[in-house]
Motif scaffolding. Structure first.
Motif, PDB file in Angstrom:
ATOM      1  N   PHE A 145       0.826  -1.205   0.000  1.00 51.49           N
ATOM      2  CA  PHE A 145       0.000   0.000   0.000  1.00 51.49           C
ATOM      3  C   PHE A 145       0.863   1.258   0.000  1.00 51.49           C
ATOM      4  N   THR A 150      -2.198   0.374  -3.415  1.00 60.04           N
ATOM      5  CA  THR A 150      -3.243  -0.609  -3.699  1.00 60.04           C
ATOM      6  C   THR A 150      -3.191  -1.733  -2.670  1.00 60.04           C
ATOM      7  N   PHE A 212      -9.017   4.295   2.411  1.00 55.96           N
ATOM      8  CA  PHE A 212      -8.630   2.896   2.203  1.00 55.96           C
ATOM      9  C   PHE A 212      -9.066   2.029   3.380  1.00 55.96           C
TER      10      PHE A 212
END
Length: 282
Positions: A145, A150, A212
């Protein structure tokens, strides 16, 4: 004649023996005992000797697996601590070292666990190696991340384990439960990272982390009730909610009270702020 009549009366008065009815072919008879031979005793001893050997080997393997899992946990935590050293000025340097450390954990410690469990019913020893696998998932997803922004999915993690296994044996694959438990622990580390980024003036990065973590919590909230073994997940969901709230409150405080933050005197970097500084020259 008198005596014969008297004897006849005594014979009638005497107690008669009870007669039990006997029905043909209904008498229960115990089966004849089979003589114990040396062959049967030897087969029983051999069977229990095999059980003993199997349990001894399983216990020894469990001890080695626990040791490997403990080493994975310790070194994965070191990778996480390395990521938390990140700042605006050394981001690439810190992340490159964290990625190298993670690769070292995979090659040295995870490979040892893979070799112990490949080709066996590794689900039997899941409780022995699950803590180390969860910590490894947490470190790997945190590095990914911070470097790429991601989520590292389960298939990508298992793909890195395939080269460590012997092709002739069934490879060790991280199951989805350990992956989700490690993902739940990831949110706590991201909360600490977001608070550190806010203190360093990187509000946009903290907001990205907040979104996130919020997405992870939302998806796991939908998934957790349908999990078979969700006792650990329920506990982690409460902690995850607290992490989400801490990040949201920190970002909210900066937005709402942003007018109270002014540049530190003598600093040309607007990211270094001081709360409550009076609006006057010093």
């Amino acid at each position: 004649m008198f005596y014969s009549a008297a004897f006849y009366r005594l014979f009638l008065m005497a107690p008669k023996p009870h007669r039990f009815p006997q029905v043909a072919d209904t008498v229960l008879q115990s089966p004849p005992k089979r003589a114990r031979t040396m062959a049967t005793e030897s087969s029983i001893k051999d069977a229990f000797a095999n059980y003993t050997d199997y349990l001894n080997l399983l216990n020894e393997k469990r001890e080695r697996v626990v040791k490997a899992s403990r080493d994975i946990t310790i070194n994965s935590k070191k990778v996480i601590f390395q990521v938390h050293r990140i700042s605006k000025n050394n981001k690439d340097e810190v992340l490159d070292k964290a990625v190298k450390d993670l690769a070292s954990v995979t090659e040295q410690h995870v490979s040892r666990l893979v070799k112990e469990l490949q080709g066996t019913d590794f689900w039997k020893l899941r409780r022995a190696y699950s803590p180390g696998v969860q910590e490894y998932v947490e470190a790997a997803t945190l590095c990914n991340f911070c470097k790429n922004g991601t989520l590292l999915i389960l298939d990508e993690i298992n793909a890195t384990l395939l080269p460590l296994s012997d092709p002739s044996h069934q490879p060790l694959q991280i199951n989805i439960l350990d992956y989700l438990l490690g993902l739940a622990d990831l949110t706590g580390e991201l909360m600490r990272l977001a608070i550190g980024r806010i203190s360093d003036g990187e509000l946009e990065y903290a907001e990205k982390i907040c979104g996130f973590v919020r997405d992870i919590y939302r998806e796991l909230t939908l998934l957790a009730p349908h999990m078979d073994d969700n006792t650990d997940m329920k506990t982690k969901m409460d902690t995850m909610l607290q992490s989400v709230m801490k990040i949201e409150n920190a970002c909210f405080s900066v937005h709402v009270r942003g007018s109270e933050y002014v540049q530190l005197p003598g600093s040309s970097d607007p990211s270094y702020l001081l709360l409550g500084m009076p609006d006057r020259e010093i």
